[in-house]
Scaffold this motif. Structure first.
Motif, PDB file in Angstrom:
ATOM      1  N   LEU A 161       0.823  -1.207   0.000  1.00 33.49           N
ATOM      2  CA  LEU A 161       0.000   0.000   0.000  1.00 33.49           C
ATOM      3  C   LEU A 161       0.858   1.259   0.000  1.00 33.49           C
ATOM      4  CD1 LEU A 161      -2.874  -0.984   2.460  1.00 33.49           C
ATOM      5  CD2 LEU A 161      -2.917  -0.947  -0.048  1.00 33.49           C
ATOM      6  N   ALA A 162       1.925   1.271   0.789  1.00 31.14           N
ATOM      7  CA  ALA A 162       2.802   2.445   0.813  1.00 31.14           C
ATOM      8  C   ALA A 162       3.452   2.664  -0.552  1.00 31.14           C
ATOM      9  CB  ALA A 162       3.872   2.285   1.891  1.00 31.14           C
ATOM     10  N   PHE A 163       3.883   1.573  -1.185  1.00 28.64           N
ATOM     11  CA  PHE A 163       4.491   1.683  -2.514  1.00 28.64           C
ATOM     12  C   PHE A 163       3.461   2.190  -3.529  1.00 28.64           C
ATOM     13  CE2 PHE A 163       5.819   0.180  -6.657  1.00 28.64           C
ATOM     14  CZ  PHE A 163       7.188   0.413  -6.670  1.00 28.64           C
ATOM     15  N   SER A 164       2.246   1.681  -3.452  1.00 28.66           N
ATOM     16  CA  SER A 164       1.192   2.086  -4.389  1.00 28.66           C
ATOM     17  C   SER A 164       0.815   3.554  -4.190  1.00 28.66           C
ATOM     18  CB  SER A 164      -0.034   1.193  -4.210  1.00 28.66           C
ATOM     19  OG  SER A 164       0.272  -0.160  -4.475  1.00 28.66           O
ATOM     20  N   PHE A 165       0.778   4.001  -2.937  1.00 31.18           N
ATOM     21  CA  PHE A 165       0.514   5.410  -2.652  1.00 31.18           C
ATOM     22  C   PHE A 165       1.593   6.267  -3.308  1.00 31.18           C
ATOM     23  CE2 PHE A 165      -0.480   8.508   1.126  1.00 31.18           C
ATOM     24  CZ  PHE A 165      -0.994   9.432   0.226  1.00 31.18           C
ATOM     25  N   GLY A 166       2.839   5.883  -3.132  1.00 27.12           N
ATOM     26  CA  GLY A 166       3.926   6.622  -3.768  1.00 27.12           C
ATOM     27  C   GLY A 166       3.802   6.639  -5.280  1.00 27.12           C
ATOM     28  N   ALA A 167       3.352   5.522  -5.852  1.00 29.72           N
ATOM     29  CA  ALA A 167       3.223   5.434  -7.305  1.00 29.72           C
ATOM     30  C   ALA A 167       2.163   6.392  -7.834  1.00 29.72           C
ATOM     31  CB  ALA A 167       2.897   4.000  -7.714  1.00 29.72           C
ATOM     32  N   VAL A 168       1.027   6.492  -7.148  1.00 31.04           N
ATOM     33  CA  VAL A 168      -0.013   7.398  -7.646  1.00 31.04           C
ATOM     34  C   VAL A 168       0.404   8.849  -7.455  1.00 31.04           C
ATOM     35  CG1 VAL A 168      -1.479   7.659  -5.570  1.00 31.04           C
ATOM     36  CG2 VAL A 168      -2.507   7.677  -7.851  1.00 31.04           C
ATOM     37  N   ASP A 225       3.483   9.928  -7.725  1.00 29.17           N
ATOM     38  CA  ASP A 225       4.426  10.171  -8.812  1.00 29.17           C
ATOM     39  C   ASP A 225       3.709  10.373 -10.141  1.00 29.17           C
ATOM     40  OD1 ASP A 225       6.515   9.969  -7.026  1.00 29.17           O
ATOM     41  OD2 ASP A 225       6.994   7.883  -7.545  1.00 29.17           O
ATOM     42  N   ARG A 226       2.660   9.598 -10.377  1.00 24.57           N
ATOM     43  CA  ARG A 226       1.893   9.742 -11.620  1.00 24.57           C
ATOM     44  C   ARG A 226       1.270  11.136 -11.711  1.00 24.57           C
ATOM     45  NH1 ARG A 226      -0.620   5.118 -14.263  1.00 24.57           N
ATOM     46  NH2 ARG A 226      -2.672   6.108 -14.101  1.00 24.57           N
ATOM     47  N   ILE A 227       0.619  11.537 -10.634  1.00 22.92           N
ATOM     48  CA  ILE A 227      -0.059  12.836 -10.620  1.00 22.92           C
ATOM     49  C   ILE A 227       0.965  13.970 -10.680  1.00 22.92           C
ATOM     50  CG2 ILE A 227      -1.489  14.388  -9.228  1.00 22.92           C
ATOM     51  CD1 ILE A 227      -2.937  11.853  -8.193  1.00 22.92           C
ATOM     52  N   ALA A 228       2.018  13.868  -9.885  1.00 26.03           N
ATOM     53  CA  ALA A 228       3.040  14.919  -9.859  1.00 26.03           C
ATOM     54  C   ALA A 228       3.716  15.061 -11.220  1.00 26.03           C
ATOM     55  CB  ALA A 228       4.074  14.624  -8.780  1.00 26.03           C
ATOM     56  N   GLY A 229       3.941  13.951 -11.905  1.00 23.06           N
ATOM     57  CA  GLY A 229       4.558  14.018 -13.224  1.00 23.06           C
ATOM     58  C   GLY A 229       3.700  14.799 -14.207  1.00 23.06           C
ATOM     59  N   ARG A 230       2.410  14.546 -14.184  1.00 22.30           N
ATOM     60  CA  ARG A 230       1.507  15.293 -15.068  1.00 22.30           C
ATOM     61  C   ARG A 230       1.465  16.770 -14.690  1.00 22.30           C
ATOM     62  NH1 ARG A 230      -2.142  10.634 -14.564  1.00 22.30           N
ATOM     63  NH2 ARG A 230      -3.341  11.813 -13.036  1.00 22.30           N
ATOM     64  N   LEU A 231       1.439  17.046 -13.392  1.00 20.42           N
ATOM     65  CA  LEU A 231       1.376  18.430 -12.935  1.00 20.42           C
ATOM     66  C   LEU A 231       2.638  19.201 -13.303  1.00 20.42           C
ATOM     67  CD1 LEU A 231      -0.196  17.954  -9.386  1.00 20.42           C
ATOM     68  CD2 LEU A 231      -1.326  18.843 -11.424  1.00 20.42           C
ATOM     69  N   GLU A 232       3.792  18.581 -13.145  1.00 22.49           N
ATOM     70  CA  GLU A 232       5.052  19.244 -13.491  1.00 22.49           C
ATOM     71  C   GLU A 232       5.104  19.573 -14.977  1.00 22.49           C
ATOM     72  OE1 GLU A 232       7.494  20.502 -11.947  1.00 22.49           O
ATOM     73  OE2 GLU A 232       7.402  19.733  -9.905  1.00 22.49           O
ATOM     74  N   ALA A 233       4.665  18.623 -15.809  1.00 19.04           N
ATOM     75  CA  ALA A 233       4.652  18.875 -17.249  1.00 19.04           C
ATOM     76  C   ALA A 233       3.701  20.017 -17.595  1.00 19.04           C
ATOM     77  CB  ALA A 233       4.245  17.604 -18.000  1.00 19.04           C
ATOM     78  N   ALA A 234       2.527  20.017 -16.956  1.00 21.92           N
ATOM     79  CA  ALA A 234       1.549  21.074 -17.221  1.00 21.92           C
ATOM     80  C   ALA A 234       2.043  22.420 -16.697  1.00 21.92           C
ATOM     81  CB  ALA A 234       0.214  20.714 -16.571  1.00 21.92           C
ATOM     82  N   LEU A 235       2.747  22.412 -15.558  1.00 23.55           N
ATOM     83  CA  LEU A 235       3.268  23.660 -15.009  1.00 23.55           C
ATOM     84  C   LEU A 235       4.332  24.258 -15.919  1.00 23.55           C
ATOM     85  CD1 LEU A 235       3.295  25.694 -12.677  1.00 23.55           C
ATOM     86  CD2 LEU A 235       4.994  24.246 -11.542  1.00 23.55           C
ATOM     87  N   GLY A 236       5.131  23.417 -16.524  1.00 27.59           N
ATOM     88  CA  GLY A 236       6.122  23.910 -17.472  1.00 27.59           C
ATOM     89  C   GLY A 236       5.468  24.669 -18.614  1.00 27.59           C
ATOM     90  N   ALA A 237       4.330  24.167 -19.085  1.00 30.04           N
ATOM     91  CA  ALA A 237       3.602  24.851 -20.155  1.00 30.04           C
ATOM     92  C   ALA A 237       3.066  26.195 -19.678  1.00 30.04           C
ATOM     93  CB  ALA A 237       2.462  23.966 -20.647  1.00 30.04           C
TER      94      ALA A 237
END
Length: 207
Positions: A57-64, A66-78
């Motif tokens: 569960l802790a690993f899965s929490f970290g994975a989600v 990372d998924r959300i943060a990755g999208r947000l970082e890309a969108a913030l760059g734009a």
């Protein structure tokens, strides 16, 4: 000849099974046995990568996160690449804010899983570290967004207030749309985001 298994790919298969279970039946059902069944694996295979349900569960929490943060970082760059106050920046900001919300199937699963883990962290100490990382990561991105919308602004208190107001709006929309999808549709979420963005653009924090 023994089959060669990509360990990282197998972990991701298991994590995606966790996501599907949480999205359909809730966090409580995400035991090692249930996850193994969902992933089409033996329990022993899952235990090869995760020694316990808590570790999974802790690993899965970290994975989600990372998924959300990755999208947000890309969108913030734009957002940061567009001229402040331009229509192009306005569109980029709406795209960024939409990454928080269940506006399509992929985003809906991630939002549901993310919310479930955040709520569970209140009573599950094993999730506390990832919950703290989640908050800090998202708060930092929203803070940079507010600064991008208010270039040159130095009033720290005003920036923090606007960032918290936006975070509260996003959390409320996400929860409302997950609990009442018939009412809080993707279209309604987008309309509320657009209205909130107009209020940010019309009321600079330096006012």
């Amino acid at each position: 000849m023994p089959k060669i298994v990509d360990a990282e790919a197998r972990r991701q298969e298991v994590v995606h099974a966790v996501f599907r279970i949480i999205a359909s039946d809730g966090l409580e059902r995400a035991s090692l046995r249930e996850v193994a069944d969902e992933a089409g694996l033996a329990v022993g295979s899952v235990r090869h990568y995760f020694a316990s349900s808590d570790e999974l569960l802790a690993f899965s929490f970290g994975a989600v996160i990372d998924r959300i943060a990755g999208r947000l970082e890309a969108a913030l760059g734009a957002v940061e690449a567009e001229p402040p106050g331009s229509q192009e920046q306005h569109v980029a900001v709406l795209n960024l804010l939409g990454q928080f919300l269940p506006l399509d199937e992929e985003l809906a699963v991630d939002a549901c899983v993310w919310m479930a883990f955040r709520h569970a962290a209140r009573i599950k100490p094993v999730l506390a570290a990832e919950a703290e990382r989640s908050h800090r990561t998202v708060a930092a991105i929203v803070g940079r967004l507010i600064m991008a919308l208010n270039p040159g602004e130095s009033a720290q208190e005003g920036l923090v207030t606007e960032a918290e107001r936006l975070l509260a709006t996003l959390d409320g929309l996400c929860m409302h749309s997950l609990l009442q999808p018939e009412w809080m549709t993707a279209e309604m979420c987008s309309d509320v985001l657009a209205a909130h963005l107009r209020s940010l653009e019309a009321s600079p924090v330096s006012r």
